[in-house]
Design a protein around this motif. Structure first.
Motif, PDB file in Angstrom:
ATOM      1  N   VAL A 104       0.879  -1.179   0.000  1.00 29.89           N
ATOM      2  CA  VAL A 104       0.000   0.000   0.000  1.00 29.89           C
ATOM      3  C   VAL A 104       0.912   1.224   0.000  1.00 29.89           C
ATOM      4  O   VAL A 104       1.860   1.293   0.783  1.00 29.89           O
ATOM      5  N   PHE A 105       0.624   2.173  -0.887  1.00 31.37           N
ATOM      6  CA  PHE A 105       1.502   3.339  -1.021  1.00 31.37           C
ATOM      7  C   PHE A 105       0.888   4.590  -0.400  1.00 31.37           C
ATOM      8  O   PHE A 105      -0.248   4.573   0.089  1.00 31.37           O
ATOM      9  N   GLN A 106       1.673   5.664  -0.491  1.00 33.77           N
ATOM     10  CA  GLN A 106       1.310   6.905   0.177  1.00 33.77           C
ATOM     11  C   GLN A 106       0.046   7.562  -0.374  1.00 33.77           C
ATOM     12  O   GLN A 106      -0.817   7.976   0.381  1.00 33.77           O
ATOM     13  N   ASN A 107      -0.018   7.649  -1.695  1.00 32.89           N
ATOM     14  CA  ASN A 107      -1.104   8.417  -2.294  1.00 32.89           C
ATOM     15  C   ASN A 107      -2.242   7.510  -2.744  1.00 32.89           C
ATOM     16  O   ASN A 107      -2.109   6.788  -3.724  1.00 32.89           O
ATOM     17  N   PRO A 108      -3.375   7.530  -2.015  1.00 32.07           N
ATOM     18  CA  PRO A 108      -4.451   6.603  -2.365  1.00 32.07           C
ATOM     19  C   PRO A 108      -4.966   6.832  -3.792  1.00 32.07           C
ATOM     20  O   PRO A 108      -5.363   5.891  -4.471  1.00 32.07           O
ATOM     21  N   ASP A 109      -4.914   8.078  -4.253  1.00 27.34           N
ATOM     22  CA  ASP A 109      -5.443   8.357  -5.599  1.00 27.34           C
ATOM     23  C   ASP A 109      -4.654   7.643  -6.694  1.00 27.34           C
ATOM     24  O   ASP A 109      -5.204   7.288  -7.722  1.00 27.34           O
ATOM     25  N   ASN A 110      -3.354   7.444  -6.451  1.00 29.40           N
ATOM     26  CA  ASN A 110      -2.545   6.766  -7.470  1.00 29.40           C
ATOM     27  C   ASN A 110      -2.783   5.262  -7.498  1.00 29.40           C
ATOM     28  O   ASN A 110      -2.329   4.581  -8.407  1.00 29.40           O
TER      29      ASN A 110
END
Ligand SMILES: Nc1ncnc2c1ncn2[C@@H]1O[C@H](COP(=O)(O)OP(=O)(O)OP(=O)(O)O)[C@@H](O)[C@H]1O
Ligand SMILES: [Mg+2]
Length: 279
Positions: A83-89
Protein backbone atom coordinates in the motif's frame (compact mmCIF):
# COMPACT_ATOMS: atom_id res chain seq x y z
CA UNK A 1 8.42 -14.08 6.76
CA UNK A 2 10.85 -11.63 5.19
CA UNK A 3 14.56 -12.15 5.41
CA UNK A 4 17.31 -10.07 3.87
CA UNK A 5 20.89 -11.26 3.74
CA UNK A 6 23.66 -8.72 3.15
CA UNK A 7 21.22 -6.81 0.97
CA UNK A 8 22.71 -3.99 -1.06
CA UNK A 9 21.03 -1.90 -3.70
CA UNK A 10 21.99 0.91 -6.09
CA UNK A 11 19.83 2.49 -8.74
CA UNK A 12 21.00 1.87 -12.29
CA UNK A 13 22.26 5.34 -13.02
CA UNK A 14 24.40 5.59 -9.89
CA UNK A 15 27.09 3.79 -7.92
CA UNK A 16 25.83 5.10 -4.56
CA UNK A 17 24.64 2.34 -2.27
CA UNK A 18 21.04 3.19 -1.37
CA UNK A 19 20.85 0.02 0.74
CA UNK A 20 24.08 -1.01 2.41
CA UNK A 21 24.39 -4.49 3.90
CA UNK A 22 20.90 -4.84 5.34
CA UNK A 23 20.36 -7.99 7.42
CA UNK A 24 16.81 -8.11 8.62
CA UNK A 25 14.56 -10.94 9.72
CA UNK A 26 10.88 -10.13 10.02
CA UNK A 27 8.93 -12.73 11.96
CA UNK A 28 5.59 -14.09 10.84
CA UNK A 29 2.72 -12.28 12.57
CA UNK A 30 4.88 -9.37 13.76
CA UNK A 31 4.28 -5.66 13.36
CA UNK A 32 7.43 -3.80 12.39
CA UNK A 33 7.76 -0.06 11.87
CA UNK A 34 10.58 1.31 9.72
CA UNK A 35 11.75 4.85 10.38
CA UNK A 36 14.34 7.04 8.71
CA UNK A 37 14.62 10.59 7.44
CA UNK A 38 13.93 11.57 3.82
CA UNK A 39 16.07 9.71 1.33
CA UNK A 40 17.38 7.18 3.88
CA UNK A 41 16.20 4.29 1.70
CA UNK A 42 12.90 3.23 3.30
CA UNK A 43 10.85 3.04 0.10
CA UNK A 44 13.68 1.33 -1.73
CA UNK A 45 13.86 -1.29 1.03
CA UNK A 46 10.09 -1.80 0.94
CA UNK A 47 10.20 -2.33 -2.82
CA UNK A 48 12.76 -5.10 -2.42
CA UNK A 49 10.24 -6.89 -0.15
CA UNK A 50 7.90 -7.69 -3.00
CA UNK A 51 10.33 -7.82 -5.89
CA UNK A 52 9.46 -4.45 -7.38
CA UNK A 53 13.23 -3.97 -7.01
CA UNK A 54 15.76 -6.80 -7.02
CA UNK A 55 18.93 -6.71 -4.90
CA UNK A 56 22.16 -5.48 -6.47
CA UNK A 57 23.95 -7.68 -3.93
CA UNK A 58 22.83 -10.20 -1.31
CA UNK A 59 19.33 -11.69 -1.16
CA UNK A 60 15.77 -11.11 -0.07
CA UNK A 61 13.49 -14.03 0.86
CA UNK A 62 9.75 -13.61 1.13
CA UNK A 63 8.06 -16.54 2.84
CA UNK A 64 11.18 -18.53 1.96
CA UNK A 65 11.13 -17.58 -1.74
CA UNK A 66 14.18 -15.81 -3.13
CA UNK A 67 12.94 -12.65 -4.91
CA UNK A 68 15.58 -13.27 -7.57
CA UNK A 69 13.61 -16.28 -8.80
CA UNK A 70 11.86 -14.74 -11.80
CA UNK A 71 9.26 -17.48 -12.17
CA UNK A 72 8.10 -16.90 -8.56
CA UNK A 73 7.29 -13.23 -9.05
CA UNK A 74 3.57 -13.91 -9.05
CA UNK A 75 3.74 -15.89 -5.78
CA UNK A 76 5.83 -13.18 -4.12
CA UNK A 77 3.45 -10.39 -5.12
CA UNK A 78 0.51 -12.38 -3.79
CA UNK A 79 2.23 -13.06 -0.49
CA UNK A 80 3.38 -9.49 0.04
CA UNK A 81 0.81 -6.80 -0.69
CA UNK A 82 1.89 -3.15 -0.91
CA UNK A 83 0.00 0.00 0.00
CA UNK A 84 1.50 3.34 -1.02
CA UNK A 85 1.31 6.90 0.18
CA UNK A 86 -1.10 8.42 -2.29
CA UNK A 87 -4.45 6.60 -2.36
CA UNK A 88 -5.44 8.36 -5.60
CA UNK A 89 -2.54 6.77 -7.47
CA UNK A 90 -3.62 3.28 -6.40
CA UNK A 91 -7.30 3.49 -7.29
CA UNK A 92 -8.28 1.86 -10.54
CA UNK A 93 -12.07 1.56 -10.32
CA UNK A 94 -14.82 4.18 -10.03
CA UNK A 95 -16.87 2.24 -7.46
CA UNK A 96 -15.54 1.01 -4.13
CA UNK A 97 -16.52 -2.67 -4.45
CA UNK A 98 -15.07 -2.87 -7.97
CA UNK A 99 -11.84 -1.52 -6.56
CA UNK A 100 -11.66 -4.36 -4.05
CA UNK A 101 -12.67 -6.94 -6.67
CA UNK A 102 -10.00 -5.81 -9.12
CA UNK A 103 -7.05 -7.90 -7.89
CA UNK A 104 -8.94 -11.19 -7.36
CA UNK A 105 -10.58 -10.74 -10.78
CA UNK A 106 -7.14 -10.46 -12.31
CA UNK A 107 -6.05 -13.54 -10.40
CA UNK A 108 -8.93 -15.45 -12.02
CA UNK A 109 -10.75 -16.11 -8.76
CA UNK A 110 -14.31 -17.55 -9.05
CA UNK A 111 -17.05 -14.85 -9.08
CA UNK A 112 -18.77 -16.22 -5.95
CA UNK A 113 -15.46 -16.27 -4.10
CA UNK A 114 -14.73 -12.71 -5.30
CA UNK A 115 -18.09 -11.60 -3.89
CA UNK A 116 -17.29 -13.24 -0.57
CA UNK A 117 -13.83 -11.67 -0.38
CA UNK A 118 -15.09 -8.19 -1.35
CA UNK A 119 -17.72 -8.31 1.40
CA UNK A 120 -15.31 -9.67 3.97
CA UNK A 121 -12.48 -7.23 3.16
CA UNK A 122 -14.77 -4.18 3.16
CA UNK A 123 -16.10 -5.35 6.52
CA UNK A 124 -12.55 -5.76 7.84
CA UNK A 125 -11.63 -2.16 7.03
CA UNK A 126 -15.03 -0.82 8.15
CA UNK A 127 -16.15 0.31 4.69
CA UNK A 128 -19.15 -1.97 4.02
CA UNK A 129 -21.48 0.98 4.00
CA UNK A 130 -19.60 2.50 1.08
CA UNK A 131 -19.52 -0.58 -1.17
CA UNK A 132 -21.56 1.16 -3.89
CA UNK A 133 -20.08 4.62 -3.42
CA UNK A 134 -17.87 6.45 -5.88
CA UNK A 135 -14.22 6.02 -4.86
CA UNK A 136 -13.51 9.64 -5.79
CA UNK A 137 -15.98 10.92 -3.18
CA UNK A 138 -14.29 9.26 -0.20
CA UNK A 139 -12.04 11.01 2.31
CA UNK A 140 -8.31 10.24 2.22
CA UNK A 141 -8.56 7.87 5.18
CA UNK A 142 -11.49 6.04 3.61
CA UNK A 143 -9.62 5.72 0.31
CA UNK A 144 -6.61 4.24 2.08
CA UNK A 145 -8.87 1.74 3.86
CA UNK A 146 -10.36 0.74 0.50
CA UNK A 147 -6.82 0.41 -0.89
CA UNK A 148 -5.99 -1.87 2.06
CA UNK A 149 -9.17 -3.90 1.38
CA UNK A 150 -8.07 -4.19 -2.26
CA UNK A 151 -4.75 -5.67 -1.17
CA UNK A 152 -6.41 -7.95 1.43
CA UNK A 153 -8.63 -9.37 -1.31
CA UNK A 154 -5.51 -11.11 -2.65
CA UNK A 155 -5.20 -12.79 0.77
CA UNK A 156 -1.59 -11.74 1.35
CA UNK A 157 0.43 -12.96 4.32
CA UNK A 158 2.34 -9.71 4.57
CA UNK A 159 1.12 -6.16 4.29
CA UNK A 160 3.78 -3.57 3.47
CA UNK A 161 2.63 0.01 3.84
CA UNK A 162 4.85 2.86 2.66
CA UNK A 163 3.81 5.99 4.57
CA UNK A 164 0.10 5.18 4.13
CA UNK A 165 -0.96 8.03 6.40
CA UNK A 166 1.36 10.75 5.08
CA UNK A 167 -1.38 12.47 3.07
CA UNK A 168 -4.16 12.04 5.64
CA UNK A 169 -5.61 14.28 8.31
CA UNK A 170 -5.34 13.15 11.98
CA UNK A 171 -8.67 11.35 11.86
CA UNK A 172 -7.76 9.51 8.65
CA UNK A 173 -4.43 8.55 10.20
CA UNK A 174 -6.12 7.08 13.27
CA UNK A 175 -8.59 5.10 11.11
CA UNK A 176 -5.80 3.61 9.03
CA UNK A 177 -3.53 2.76 11.97
CA UNK A 178 -6.42 1.19 13.87
CA UNK A 179 -7.23 -0.93 10.81
CA UNK A 180 -3.63 -2.05 10.40
CA UNK A 181 -3.31 -2.97 14.06
CA UNK A 182 -6.49 -4.99 13.96
CA UNK A 183 -5.36 -6.90 10.89
CA UNK A 184 -2.14 -7.73 12.66
CA UNK A 185 -3.66 -8.67 16.02
CA UNK A 186 -6.82 -10.44 14.85
CA UNK A 187 -5.83 -11.96 11.52
CA UNK A 188 -2.15 -12.50 12.20
CA UNK A 189 -1.08 -10.64 9.07
CA UNK A 190 2.58 -9.68 9.17
CA UNK A 191 2.80 -5.89 8.94
CA UNK A 192 5.67 -3.69 7.83
CA UNK A 193 4.79 -0.04 8.28
CA UNK A 194 7.03 2.68 6.93
CA UNK A 195 6.23 5.92 8.65
CA UNK A 196 7.65 9.21 9.73
CA UNK A 197 5.15 9.57 12.56
CA UNK A 198 6.85 8.52 15.78
CA UNK A 199 3.54 7.84 17.50
CA UNK A 200 2.72 5.27 14.81
CA UNK A 201 6.10 3.60 15.23
CA UNK A 202 5.43 3.42 18.97
CA UNK A 203 2.41 1.19 18.21
CA UNK A 204 4.55 -1.51 16.58
CA UNK A 205 6.21 -4.54 18.22
CA UNK A 206 9.50 -3.57 16.69
CA UNK A 207 11.02 -0.38 15.34
CA UNK A 208 13.87 -0.38 12.86
CA UNK A 209 15.63 2.90 12.12
CA UNK A 210 17.60 3.25 8.92
CA UNK A 211 20.02 5.96 7.93
CA UNK A 212 21.93 6.18 4.63
CA UNK A 213 20.71 2.70 3.75
CA UNK A 214 21.96 1.07 6.95
CA UNK A 215 20.15 -0.22 10.00
CA UNK A 216 21.22 2.00 12.89
CA UNK A 217 18.70 1.04 15.60
CA UNK A 218 16.52 -2.04 15.95
CA UNK A 219 14.44 -3.12 18.92
CA UNK A 220 11.13 -2.63 20.68
CA UNK A 221 9.84 0.95 20.45
CA UNK A 222 10.89 1.45 24.08
CA UNK A 223 14.43 0.24 23.41
CA UNK A 224 14.75 2.36 20.29
CA UNK A 225 13.25 5.57 21.61
CA UNK A 226 15.46 5.45 24.71
CA UNK A 227 18.22 6.66 22.40
CA UNK A 228 16.86 10.18 22.33
CA UNK A 229 20.15 11.90 21.41
CA UNK A 230 20.96 9.42 18.68
CA UNK A 231 17.50 9.65 17.15
CA UNK A 232 17.72 13.42 17.11
CA UNK A 233 21.16 13.28 15.54
CA UNK A 234 19.59 11.22 12.72
CA UNK A 235 17.18 14.06 12.02
CA UNK A 236 14.21 12.28 13.61
CA UNK A 237 12.00 13.07 16.56
CA UNK A 238 10.96 10.86 19.45
CA UNK A 239 7.31 10.52 20.53
CA UNK A 240 6.15 13.64 22.40
CA UNK A 241 5.73 11.81 25.69
CA UNK A 242 9.27 10.40 25.46
CA UNK A 243 10.53 13.91 24.74
CA UNK A 244 8.77 15.27 27.82
CA UNK A 245 10.19 12.52 30.07
CA UNK A 246 13.63 13.11 28.59
CA UNK A 247 13.49 16.86 29.26
CA UNK A 248 12.30 16.28 32.85
CA UNK A 249 15.09 13.81 33.46
CA UNK A 250 17.63 16.23 32.02
CA UNK A 251 16.50 18.74 34.64
CA UNK A 252 17.22 16.22 37.37
CA UNK A 253 13.65 15.05 37.91
CA UNK A 254 13.53 11.32 38.57
CA UNK A 255 10.78 10.19 36.25
CA UNK A 256 10.23 6.86 34.49
CA UNK A 257 11.82 7.86 31.21
CA UNK A 258 10.70 5.00 28.99
CA UNK A 259 7.07 6.13 28.73
CA UNK A 260 5.93 6.24 25.10
CA UNK A 261 2.19 6.71 25.10
CA UNK A 262 0.05 9.40 26.69
CA UNK A 263 -1.28 6.83 29.20
CA UNK A 264 2.22 5.78 30.21
CA UNK A 265 3.30 9.42 30.46
CA UNK A 266 0.28 10.17 32.63
CA UNK A 267 1.07 7.27 34.99
CA UNK A 268 4.71 8.33 35.19
CA UNK A 269 3.75 11.90 36.11
CA UNK A 270 1.13 10.78 38.62
CA UNK A 271 3.60 8.52 40.42
CA UNK A 272 6.11 11.38 40.39
CA UNK A 273 3.60 13.81 41.89
CA UNK A 274 2.33 11.19 44.34
CA UNK A 275 5.90 10.62 45.47
CA UNK A 276 6.43 14.35 45.91
CA UNK A 277 3.18 14.74 47.89
CA UNK A 278 4.26 12.04 50.33
CA UNK A 279 7.58 13.70 51.05
N1 LIG B 1 14.25 5.72 -9.17
C1 LIG B 1 15.35 6.20 -8.59
N2 LIG B 1 16.48 6.41 -9.32
C2 LIG B 1 17.60 6.89 -8.75
N3 LIG B 1 17.71 7.19 -7.43
C3 LIG B 1 16.63 7.01 -6.66
C4 LIG B 1 15.40 6.51 -7.20
N4 LIG B 1 14.48 6.43 -6.19
C5 LIG B 1 15.13 6.86 -5.08
N5 LIG B 1 16.40 7.21 -5.36
C6 LIG B 1 17.41 7.69 -4.39
O1 LIG B 1 17.61 6.65 -3.42
C7 LIG B 1 17.74 7.19 -2.11
C8 LIG B 1 16.72 6.55 -1.20
O2 LIG B 1 15.42 6.89 -1.66
P1 LIG B 1 14.09 6.32 -1.01
O3 LIG B 1 12.96 6.83 -1.83
O4 LIG B 1 14.23 4.86 -0.84
O5 LIG B 1 14.13 7.02 0.41
P2 LIG B 1 12.98 7.18 1.50
O6 LIG B 1 13.62 6.89 2.80
O7 LIG B 1 11.79 6.39 1.11
O8 LIG B 1 12.65 8.74 1.41
P3 LIG B 1 11.27 9.52 1.73
O9 LIG B 1 11.21 9.68 3.22
O10 LIG B 1 11.46 10.83 1.04
O11 LIG B 1 10.13 8.72 1.17
C9 LIG B 1 17.60 8.70 -2.26
O12 LIG B 1 18.88 9.26 -2.32
C10 LIG B 1 16.90 8.86 -3.59
O13 LIG B 1 17.26 10.08 -4.19
MG1 LIG C 1 9.80 6.89 0.72
Amino acid sequence: MIKTQSLTFSYEDSTDLVLDNINLNIEKGSFTAILGHNGSGKSTLAKTFNAILLPTGGSVYVGGIDTNEEDKLFDIRRKAGMVFQNPDNQMVAAIVEDEVAFAPENLGVEPSEIRRRVDECLETVGMTKYAHSASAKLSGGQKQRVAIAGVLAMQPEILILDEPTAMLDPRGRREVIRTIKRLNREQGITVVLITHYMNEAAEADRTVVIDSGRIVLDGTPKEVFENVEKIKSLGLDVPQVTELMYELKKRGIEVNSDALTVDEGFSALISLLGGAAND
